[in-house]
Design an enzyme around this catalytic site. Structure first.
Site, PDB file in Angstrom:
ATOM      1  NE  ARG A  67     102.793 -15.639  14.759  1.00  0.00           N
ATOM      2  CZ  ARG A  67     103.875 -16.945  14.000  1.00  0.00           C
ATOM      3  NH1 ARG A  67     102.266 -17.578  13.585  1.00  0.00           N
ATOM      4  NH2 ARG A  67     104.768 -16.810  13.724  1.00  0.00           N
ATOM      5  CE  LYS A 228     117.742 -31.496  12.761  1.00  0.00           C
ATOM      6  NZ  LYS A 228     117.133 -30.506  11.391  1.00  0.00           N
ATOM      7  N   GLY A 384     109.379 -19.818  18.566  1.00  0.00           N
ATOM      8  CA  GLY A 384     108.495 -20.339  18.790  1.00  0.00           C
ATOM      9  C   GLY A 384     108.792 -21.230  20.261  1.00  0.00           C
ATOM     10  N   GLY A 407     110.320 -18.264  12.247  1.00  0.00           N
ATOM     11  CA  GLY A 407     111.193 -18.124  11.691  1.00  0.00           C
ATOM     12  C   GLY A 407     112.300 -17.017  11.314  1.00  0.00           C
TER      13      GLY A 407
HETATM   14  C1  3PG Z   1     105.316 -19.092  11.365  1.00  0.00           C
HETATM   15  O1  3PG Z   1     104.254 -19.664  11.387  1.00  0.00           O
HETATM   16  O2  3PG Z   1     106.178 -19.085  11.083  1.00  0.00           O
HETATM   17  C2  3PG Z   1     104.914 -17.787   9.725  1.00  0.00           C
HETATM   18  O3  3PG Z   1     102.980 -18.039   9.657  1.00  0.00           O
HETATM   19  C3  3PG Z   1     105.219 -18.193   8.706  1.00  0.00           C
HETATM   20  O4  3PG Z   1     104.909 -19.643   8.387  1.00  0.00           O
HETATM   21  P1  3PG Z   1     105.532 -20.000   6.955  1.00  0.00           P
HETATM   22  O5  3PG Z   1     106.517 -20.855   8.102  1.00  0.00           O
HETATM   23  O6  3PG Z   1     104.393 -21.315   6.603  1.00  0.00           O
HETATM   24  O7  3PG Z   1     105.513 -19.931   6.014  1.00  0.00           O
END
Ligand code: 3PG
Length: 427
Positions: A67, A228, A384, A407
């Site tokens: 990142r 899930k 991830g 996300g």
């Molecule tokens: C992540 O790691 O997906 C982003 O940095 C967002 O982090 P968060 O889910 O804590 O908002």
């Protein structure tokens, strides 16, 4: 001849100058949002939101610098244009209080080693001390603000907090793709207050994801995995409308199998999602797309890295056993689809790939996606776990695009309007 040579030389030189002066803009993916090349940043201060939410070792060292590395094009672009750069980011979920373990200092050290420049680390992200440091920042210098989430106002999208952040700079560049699904002060508050644009990483992410979703080359194949069905309902619903083939692996495939009346032993099933799984299968059938589930599996009696694994020759899993990976016949079935695809989107592993004995299916998929890329397919991996699998397989640089958002990439594929992108001006 002499004249011709000198003319050629001149035109070559001229062409080179043109290429050099326009190269950064030529390499900026064209998206429907304003991008950083459209901001006159020379001699100005630019606040850049980055996603430095990176994994740390117990000693506080960054263990995966992707990142941070991925923000270098934006930072180098801005520095080359004569801007002073103020970076803001979050790390972890410190719940609105300063917590030493969530300091961004390790990210500053990481950036310093990647960009070969000294990075000033601010003691906070707002307040008079930060104002004074930012005020003295010169073109070509970089200041990293301390974790935005040390203040509850960040996640509350507090307008006074957004104003304090905005007051540090002349322009705002959003480059934190991983955080644009959050409506926070640094993602939606600040762009309301400063002339704003997407950075190069954000533009690249939007470019790849939007092309896959809006005008994919076909066959378009999506591979979904993970634990899930409930985490992936919206993305399955959205992709059913767009893909030609959906390949489903991972634990969520057991819920689909059970919905079809197949015994899955003691595999992880979401019993309250069986009806939903059936309706998704029905939907796929109505749309006439292929919805392919595993046809054989790797099974164990107890999940343990040293457990004795067997392969079920069919979809059925005996009582007392549970599935931990897709089997070799499924690998072949999925391979055929992937190597024939022109666009591939992958989110979620095929099994418990963290345990080497159950990683074969996931790594095979990573290999096929890389092979499809070589054959000319556009391939995108997000989320991830699947990103980690691709990297562990050493194939991170052999795909068209490895998303930095977990996300955020999922929500993008679900077809949602992400607030941090929506907040940027359209072009
Ligand atoms: C992540 O790691 O997906 C982003 O940095 C967002 O982090 P968060 O889910 O804590 O908002």
């Amino acid at each position: 001849m002499g004249l011709f040579e000198s003319r050629c030389g001149l035109s070559r030189l001229y062409r080179q100058e043109i290429i050099q002066s326009t190269m950064p803009t030529e390499t900026i993916p064209r998206i429907s949002k304003r991008t950083l090349d459209q901001l006159p940043v020379q001699g100005k201060k630019v606040l850049v939101r980055v996603d430095y939410n990176v994994p740390l070792s117990p000693e506080g060292k960054v263990t995966d610098d992707t990142r941070v590395r991925e923000t270098l094009p934006t930072l180098e672009y801005l520095l080359n244009k004569g801007a002073a750069v103020i970076l803001c980011a979050h790390l972890g979920r410190p719940k609105g209080k300063p917590v030493a373990q969530y300091s961004l200092k390790p990210a500053a050290a990481c950036l310093e080693s990647l960009i070969h420049k000294s990075i000033q680390m601010a003691p906070d992200c707002v307040g008079p001390a930060v104002q004074a440091i930012a005020k003295n920042l010169k073109p070509g210098q970089i200041l990293l603000l301390e974790n935005l989430r040390f203040h509850p106002e960040e996640e509350a999208n507090d307008s006074a907090f957004a104003k304090s952040l905005a007051s540090l700079a002349d322009y705002f560049v959003q480059d934190a793709f991983g955080a644009v699904h959050r409506a926070h002060a640094s993602t939606t508050g600040v762009p309301e207050l400063l002339p704003s644009a997407a950075g190069l990483l954000l533009a690249k992410e939007i470019y790849f994801l939007s092309h896959a979703i809006q005008n994919p080359q076909r066959p378009f194949v999506a591979i979904l995995g993970g634990a899930k069905v409930s985490d992936k309902i919206e993305v399955i619903e959205s992709l059913i409308e767009k893909v030609d083939t959906l390949l489903v692996g991972g634990a969520m495939a057991y819920t689909f199998a059970k919905a079809q009346g197949i015994s899955v032993g003691k595999s992880r099933v979401e019993n309250d999602k069986i009806d939903l799984a059936l309706s998704l299968l029905e939907k796929a059938k109505k749309r006439g797309i292929q919805f392919l589930l595993p046809i054989d599996r790797v099974i164990v009696q107890n999940v343990d890295p040293n457990a004795k694994a067997e392969i079920t020759p069919s979809t059925t899993i005996p009582e007392g056993w549970e599935g931990v990976d897709i089997g070799p016949k499924t690998v072949q079935l999925f391979q055929k689809q992937l190597l024939n695809a022109k666009t591939i989107v992958w989110n979620g592993p095929m099994g418990i790939f963290e345990m080497p004995a159950f990683a074969k299916g996931t790594f095979a998929i990573a290999e096929f996606v890389a092979e499809a890329t070589k054959k000319g397919a556009t391939t995108i991996v997000g989320g991830g776990d699947s990103v980690a699998a691709v990297k562990q397989a050493g194939l991170g640089n052999q795909l068209s695009h490895v998303s930095t958002g977990g996300g955020a990439s999922l929500e993008y594929l679900e077809g949602k309007d992400l607030p941090g992108i929506a907040a940027l001006p359209n072009v």
